[in-house]
Design an enzyme around this catalytic site. Sequence first.
Site, mmCIF file in Angstrom:
data_model
loop_
_atom_site.group_PDB
_atom_site.id
_atom_site.type_symbol
_atom_site.label_atom_id
_atom_site.label_comp_id
_atom_site.label_asym_id
_atom_site.label_seq_id
_atom_site.Cartn_x
_atom_site.Cartn_y
_atom_site.Cartn_z
ATOM 1 N N GLY A 168 30.879 5.088 -85.294
ATOM 2 C CA GLY A 168 32.329 5.153 -85.460
ATOM 3 C C GLY A 168 32.796 4.999 -86.889
ATOM 4 O O GLY A 168 34.002 4.928 -87.157
ATOM 5 N N LYS B 56 43.324 7.739 -102.028
ATOM 6 C CA LYS B 56 43.480 6.345 -102.451
ATOM 7 C C LYS B 56 43.521 6.229 -103.969
ATOM 8 O O LYS B 56 44.317 5.459 -104.522
ATOM 9 C CB LYS B 56 42.338 5.514 -101.871
#
Length: 434
Positions: A185, A203
């Site tokens: 995940g 970012k």
Amino acid sequence: MKPVKVGICGLGTVGGGTFNVLQRNAEEIARRAGRGIEVAQIAMRTPKPQFQTTGIAITNDVFEVATNPEIDIVIELVGGYTVARELVLKAIENGKHVVTANKALIAVHGNEIFAKAREKGVIVAFEAAVAGGIPVIKAIREGLSANRINWVAGIINGTGNFILTEMREKGRTFEDVLAEAQALGYAEADPTFDVEGIDAAHKLTILASIAFGIPLQFDKAYTEGITRLTTADVNYAEALGYRIKHLGVARSTAAGIELRVHPTLIPADRLLANVNGVMNAVMVNGDAAGSTLFYGAGAGMEPTASSVIADLVDVVRAMTSDPENRVPHLAFQPDSLSAHPILPIEACKSAYYLRIQAKDHPGVLAQVASILSERGINIESIMQKEVEEHDGLVPMIMLTHRVLEQHMNDAITALETLEGVVGPVVRIRVEHLN
């Protein structure tokens, strides 16, 4: 004072973590904020029975939260560009403050969103958009406000860092580790944003804007992924005293701002080189404070929720203040933002690691050195791996001094046409972070 009423849009991983922490730490959060914070409405696509939402209005329409007159602050956690943008603008239009963890939204549409927020006198807070639970935005915007920031460098994507860590520590291939990251995940079914540097560039765009006082300019960020890295390159870097990290670098120069994400060799004794697994870290260099390192969990349910709620507390504290006296969204007042340009990657300077597959013939090394020398490229060190000769080819590993990227591009073009060189030249930038 009466409690501030909050609407949460999206009850996925981050939304669920935010709700849980708000409920669990309600008393402590109220002590810090100076008044209670009450979740009054939640928008979610499907029921989430694992959350105790008794007494809270539930809807599957996020825009209902944005227009609800009872809601003071909208927490946007739906992700993506389109719906999130419409939701945030709708909330602002209705006079609501916004907290978001959406780095893509801020990097691409932040200039528009902040302009609308100033017009309406509301706050848009986004600490959780960069590096999850690490409060790096607040640190740069407020804690380092006395400094002229020279550069920011960060490992700001946990998926890529996990892959490179496994390749170095266990000798695994990129494809093998990526499959595990997806199973765990850490990576999406389509991992493009992570492994090609797009997530990190979102970012970095935000960090650069806050660090240097420039508008958000994601479209000018240079991005290069890690998909072509091999275990051989990871091992050669280690032998030379370096580690490869997928690094975001924003650097202020006299000519402009460097804004780039790419695989990077970092000396193995540097702090950033020792950030492993899914962890994130951002190093900031200021003229007064020197270099400071911010390290921690870059994602996850409660680490990211920590940043979301920190923003929520800040907004609650500032709600009664004059909008003109609040901390600016991008650290500098809007009329003080700089027009300092973003440099194209060709105008940036870096040192380089080169891996050249050369024929085991006399004179090839001299020809390679001549091509580099003609373009002003000095070799710092060289390593030939005769023991790894295969099909008459010997890997030739070089480290260069800093040079303009355009000169290196010209040299690589010349090297790849040299009779003694076979296949593409592998090039990885080197940062010493001094």
